[in-house]
Design an enzyme around this catalytic site. Structure first.
Site, PDB file in Angstrom:
ATOM      1  N   CYS A 132       0.832  -1.205   0.000  1.00 19.60           N
ATOM      2  CA  CYS A 132       0.000   0.000   0.000  1.00 19.60           C
ATOM      3  C   CYS A 132       0.864   1.251   0.000  1.00 19.60           C
ATOM      4  CB  CYS A 132      -0.922  -0.010   1.219  1.00 19.60           C
ATOM      5  SG  CYS A 132      -1.882   1.498   1.429  1.00 19.60           S
ATOM      6  N   CYS A 135      -0.212   3.866   2.541  1.00 16.23           N
ATOM      7  CA  CYS A 135       0.195   3.569   3.914  1.00 16.23           C
ATOM      8  C   CYS A 135       1.697   3.761   4.122  1.00 16.23           C
ATOM      9  CB  CYS A 135      -0.172   2.127   4.284  1.00 16.23           C
ATOM     10  SG  CYS A 135      -1.838   1.644   3.842  1.00 16.23           S
ATOM     11  N   ASP A 136       2.506   3.294   3.174  1.00 15.65           N
ATOM     12  CA  ASP A 136       3.951   3.200   3.404  1.00 15.65           C
ATOM     13  C   ASP A 136       4.809   4.026   2.456  1.00 15.65           C
ATOM     14  OD1 ASP A 136       3.312   1.336   5.361  1.00 15.65           O
ATOM     15  OD2 ASP A 136       3.461  -0.349   3.985  1.00 15.65           O
TER      16      ASP A 136
END
Length: 304
Positions: A132, A135-136
């Site tokens: 993701c 997310c990251d």
């Protein structure tokens, strides 16, 4: 006892909850992790009717709010089994030790990120391998990253990462990309995006427990190494339906074997969304399944 229990709070499950409540059926939605499902990983959605552009989390929140306002109950829990009692009542059990009963069950369990299954992969998830970019992606600002895949998910990840990473390399096993032309055109305008096609990932290289590179092999048998700081795997999704195979037939890929009517092999149990056997997996097809499954469940209950 509820009229309908829905397993999964993605677009299919939440739509089913709305339709169940519109039919004045009591409804419980059980979700094990993320309300909204896979759409929460999409920073920008441009193919959902009525919204020219909307964030995945925002759309998920709207869906959850609508279901709650209509009277659906939502609980956190990991459903580990569904059983049918002698009188036809469905018993739903969770890993947390809770037991629920319903007249009908809709399985909208979605799917999880598919992995490559190569050397070093499992050990490096969270240590250089991600799924993701939302997310990251921030962890790799100014660094080199690879995106594995060639469909819409991979192209979207690459677009997002190209705004912060110093270099993004798309690695695709086919000789061409299968994602939308519009996404590919956006990427072609990025000077920091590179492309490797006709090539598979053979394994991952690490140092001190952190990812440092990918071992590649092209269709001509030539091997090479791509040194990167991070890798995002975007090769599609895989269902996680084995816990329900006693009441639902699964196809060779593990998806629920149900047609457009969303009915499974067991009366009163329905399948909807990405978890079921189908050709197109999009938000719109998931919501359509949710409506069909809910109406079928209501019809089943009314016939009892």
């Amino acid at each position: 006892m509820h009229d309908i229990i829905i397993v999964g709070a993605g677009p299919a499950g939440l739509t089913a909850a709305v339709y169940a409540r519109r039919a004045e059926k009591s409804c419980l939605v059980i979700e094990k992790s993320t309300f909204g499902g896979q759409i929460t990983f999409s920073p920008k959605i441009e193919n959902y009717p009525a919204f020219k552009e909307i964030g995945g989390n925002e759309l998920a929140d709207l869906m959850v709010d609508q279901a709650l306002e209509m009277g659906a109950e939502i609980e956190l829990g990991t459903v580990c089994s569904v059983n049918v009692e002698a009188d036809g009542t469905k018993t739903v059990e969770t890993a947390e030790g809770d037991t629920y009963r319903a007249k009908a069950v809709i399985l909208a369990t979605g799917a999880k990120h598919r992995m490559l299954g190569v050397e070093g992969e499992a050990e490096l998830v969270g240590n250089g391998i991600s799924f993701c970019a939302v997310c990251d992606g921030a962890f790799y600002k100014g660094q080199k990253v690879a995106v594995i895949g060639g469909g819409n998910s991979a192209l979207q990840e690459a677009v997002l990462l190209s705004d912060t990473a110093s270099e993004v390399t798309l690695v695709q096993n086919l000789d061409y990309f299968t994602g939308e032309a519009g996404l590919l055109e956006t990427l072609r305008k990025k000077s920091n995006v590179k492309y490797i096609t006709g090539t598979t990932v053979q394994g991952f290289i690490s140092e001190n427990g952190l990812l440092t590179g990918l071992r590649l092999k092209n269709t001509h048998g030539e091997e090479s190494v791509l040194f990167v700081d991070g890798t995002f795997i975007a090769i599609g999704l895989a269902p996680d339906n084995k816990a329900f195979e006693s009441v639902c037939t699964l196809d060779d890929w593990g998806y629920f074997a149900s047609g457009e009517n969303c009915r499974t092999a067991t009366d009163g149990i329905f399948a909807a969304g990405d978890a079921r056997q189908k050709k197109i997996r999009q938000i719109t097809t998931a919501t359509a399944d949710g409506a069909v499954a809910a109406l079928a469940a209501c019809e089943y209950i009314d016939s009892l």
